[in-house]
Design a protein around this motif. Sequence first.
Motif, PDB file in Angstrom:
ATOM      1  N   ILE A   9       0.837  -1.190   0.000  1.00 47.95           N
ATOM      2  CA  ILE A   9       0.000   0.000   0.000  1.00 47.95           C
ATOM      3  C   ILE A   9       0.879   1.249   0.000  1.00 47.95           C
ATOM      4  N   ALA A  10       0.693   2.089  -1.014  1.00 46.57           N
ATOM      5  CA  ALA A  10       1.425   3.352  -1.084  1.00 46.57           C
ATOM      6  C   ALA A  10       0.708   4.442  -0.307  1.00 46.57           C
ATOM      7  N   SER A  11      -0.614   4.423  -0.342  1.00 47.04           N
ATOM      8  CA  SER A  11      -1.397   5.422   0.372  1.00 47.04           C
ATOM      9  C   SER A  11      -2.734   4.819   0.753  1.00 47.04           C
ATOM     10  N   LEU A  12      -3.205   5.174   1.957  1.00 43.44           N
ATOM     11  CA  LEU A  12      -4.460   4.640   2.479  1.00 43.44           C
ATOM     12  C   LEU A  12      -5.184   5.768   3.194  1.00 43.44           C
ATOM     13  N   GLY A  13      -6.495   5.863   2.975  1.00 41.15           N
ATOM     14  CA  GLY A  13      -7.212   6.906   3.682  1.00 41.15           C
ATOM     15  C   GLY A  13      -8.640   7.086   3.232  1.00 41.15           C
ATOM     16  N   ALA A  14      -9.185   8.270   3.533  1.00 39.01           N
ATOM     17  CA  ALA A  14     -10.593   8.567   3.289  1.00 39.01           C
ATOM     18  C   ALA A  14     -10.774   9.252   1.946  1.00 39.01           C
ATOM     19  N   ALA A  15     -11.889   8.941   1.303  1.00 42.12           N
ATOM     20  CA  ALA A  15     -12.332   9.643   0.101  1.00 42.12           C
ATOM     21  C   ALA A  15     -13.575  10.439   0.494  1.00 42.12           C
ATOM     22  N   VAL A  16     -13.432  11.762   0.540  1.00 41.07           N
ATOM     23  CA  VAL A  16     -14.461  12.620   1.131  1.00 41.07           C
ATOM     24  C   VAL A  16     -15.091  13.502   0.051  1.00 41.07           C
ATOM     25  N   PRO A  17     -16.409  13.490  -0.090  1.00 42.20           N
ATOM     26  CA  PRO A  17     -17.046  14.384  -1.069  1.00 42.20           C
ATOM     27  C   PRO A  17     -16.812  15.848  -0.706  1.00 42.20           C
ATOM     28  N   ALA A  18     -16.625  16.686  -1.718  1.00 41.04           N
ATOM     29  CA  ALA A  18     -16.428  18.117  -1.495  1.00 41.04           C
ATOM     30  C   ALA A  18     -17.643  18.710  -0.792  1.00 41.04           C
ATOM     31  N   SER A  19     -17.383  19.587   0.197  1.00 42.18           N
ATOM     32  CA  SER A  19     -18.478  20.179   0.971  1.00 42.18           C
ATOM     33  C   SER A  19     -18.226  21.629   1.331  1.00 42.18           C
ATOM     34  N   GLU A  37       2.741  11.923   5.418  1.00 36.45           N
ATOM     35  CA  GLU A  37       3.886  12.471   4.705  1.00 36.45           C
ATOM     36  C   GLU A  37       4.231  13.853   5.240  1.00 36.45           C
ATOM     37  N   ARG A  38       3.204  14.623   5.578  1.00 41.24           N
ATOM     38  CA  ARG A  38       3.423  15.988   6.071  1.00 41.24           C
ATOM     39  C   ARG A  38       2.210  16.416   6.892  1.00 41.24           C
ATOM     40  N   PRO A  39       2.343  17.462   7.729  1.00 39.33           N
ATOM     41  CA  PRO A  39       1.214  17.906   8.537  1.00 39.33           C
ATOM     42  C   PRO A  39       0.009  18.267   7.669  1.00 39.33           C
ATOM     43  N   GLY A  40      -1.169  17.822   8.085  1.00 33.51           N
ATOM     44  CA  GLY A  40      -2.378  18.127   7.339  1.00 33.51           C
ATOM     45  C   GLY A  40      -2.615  17.249   6.133  1.00 33.51           C
ATOM     46  N   MET A  41      -1.619  16.440   5.762  1.00 38.64           N
ATOM     47  CA  MET A  41      -1.701  15.546   4.603  1.00 38.64           C
ATOM     48  C   MET A  41      -1.856  16.340   3.318  1.00 38.64           C
ATOM     49  N   ASN A  42      -2.125  15.667   2.211  1.00 37.65           N
ATOM     50  CA  ASN A  42      -2.224  16.338   0.916  1.00 37.65           C
ATOM     51  C   ASN A  42      -3.653  16.751   0.582  1.00 37.65           C
ATOM     52  N   GLY A  43      -4.599  15.858   0.831  1.00 38.13           N
ATOM     53  CA  GLY A  43      -5.992  16.211   0.593  1.00 38.13           C
ATOM     54  C   GLY A  43      -6.277  16.688  -0.818  1.00 38.13           C
TER      55      GLY A  43
END
Length: 397
Positions: free
Chosen positions: A172-182, A213-219
């Motif tokens: 796994i290179a990256s794992l996380g949430a997929a969040v709809p724009a709001s 990877e960094r504070p706040g992540m990439n998002g």
Amino acid sequence: MDGDVLKMPARQIARLAETLATRQTAEPLRVGIVQDIEMREAMSALPRFPGLSFATLVLETDGAFADFDISARSGHLAGEMETCIRDFVENGNFDLIVEATSRSLTGAMACHAALDCGHSVVSLNPRTDLALGRYLRHQAVSRGLRYVFWPSETVQTALELRQGLESAGLRIASLGAAVPASGEGDEDLSLSDASSVMIDMACLANATGISFERPGMNGMRCSLDELAQHYRPMHAGGILAVDSCIDYMVLNEGAPGVYAVVEEPAAAEGGGATFRTIYNPVSHFEHGWLASLAEVLAGDRDQQIYRPVADVCAIAIRDVKPGERLPGNSSKDYRHVAMRIDEVRWRESIPIGLLEGAMAKQIIEADEPIVLENCVIDHTSRLYALRGVQEELRVAS
């Protein structure tokens, strides 16, 4: 009636029923639930389930925390609240306690009281686990009890996805949430949704030992089809400076879920590895947390995996004047940012759990991190005292 409707996965219903059936008594499992007003409104009515009996303490925190600050009066309010919790825990003849509050301070009070009185405890509050996870797990083990943190459906779905992919031999290179724009304007997410994803991803990091990877992540805001092009290591043409990390993405369209960008080995000798995205939607079950009771009862199981690598801190979203308070659950004063624990320490950032009752001691400008240099925290609270014990445990280990 709503209380008669059970909303949880069938496999969890079966496991809970089977676990309750193994108890060596015909008496129902007596569960004491400590809630505050915010969580009482967020949680649906408790369902009836064979072998379970519930009693609930609702903390009147709205009025208490509206004027909460670093003062003798607020210390008195906190003391009264902790006495109320302890009376409920000690006198309820419970088999276990569920902490379902929305604040780190009340969560610390409830979990500490439960373990101190010899009860296993389930926490449904991610703020509690982020603030005191190491301490509560240590206390439970040392007393022969169980502490179980039951995370959100997003975190649980991501953990299940990771387990399945690693069992299949995929990296796994990256794992996380997929969040709809709001969000509105230039913001991809509303402040509430952004705070939720920061807290969820910090909990996911601690449950896997994989950090950011960094504070706040990439998002990054993109489609699922585009994600694997970006969320891969730099040496493979992506944006990540590490080989594996927790992150999140903002969906242009689609339902909330979790993703994993996985690396597939080269199909033939000399070929490069390929990356692809795997996505699972998140299903919400209002009573899914009842499965945590089975986790507590299964005393022969190992404690949940917990590798504390992340916490959530704060960045001001407005100018804060000296003497102004920063409520621990406020979205009007600051936004959340998930960080690695080592970064929290060297930046001297203040975890959100310790912001309950904190006060600015100098001007904090918008977009400025809230740190020990510009803010004073409440050194008299139960939470602060237990954080000190937790730090001693960390140093000793």
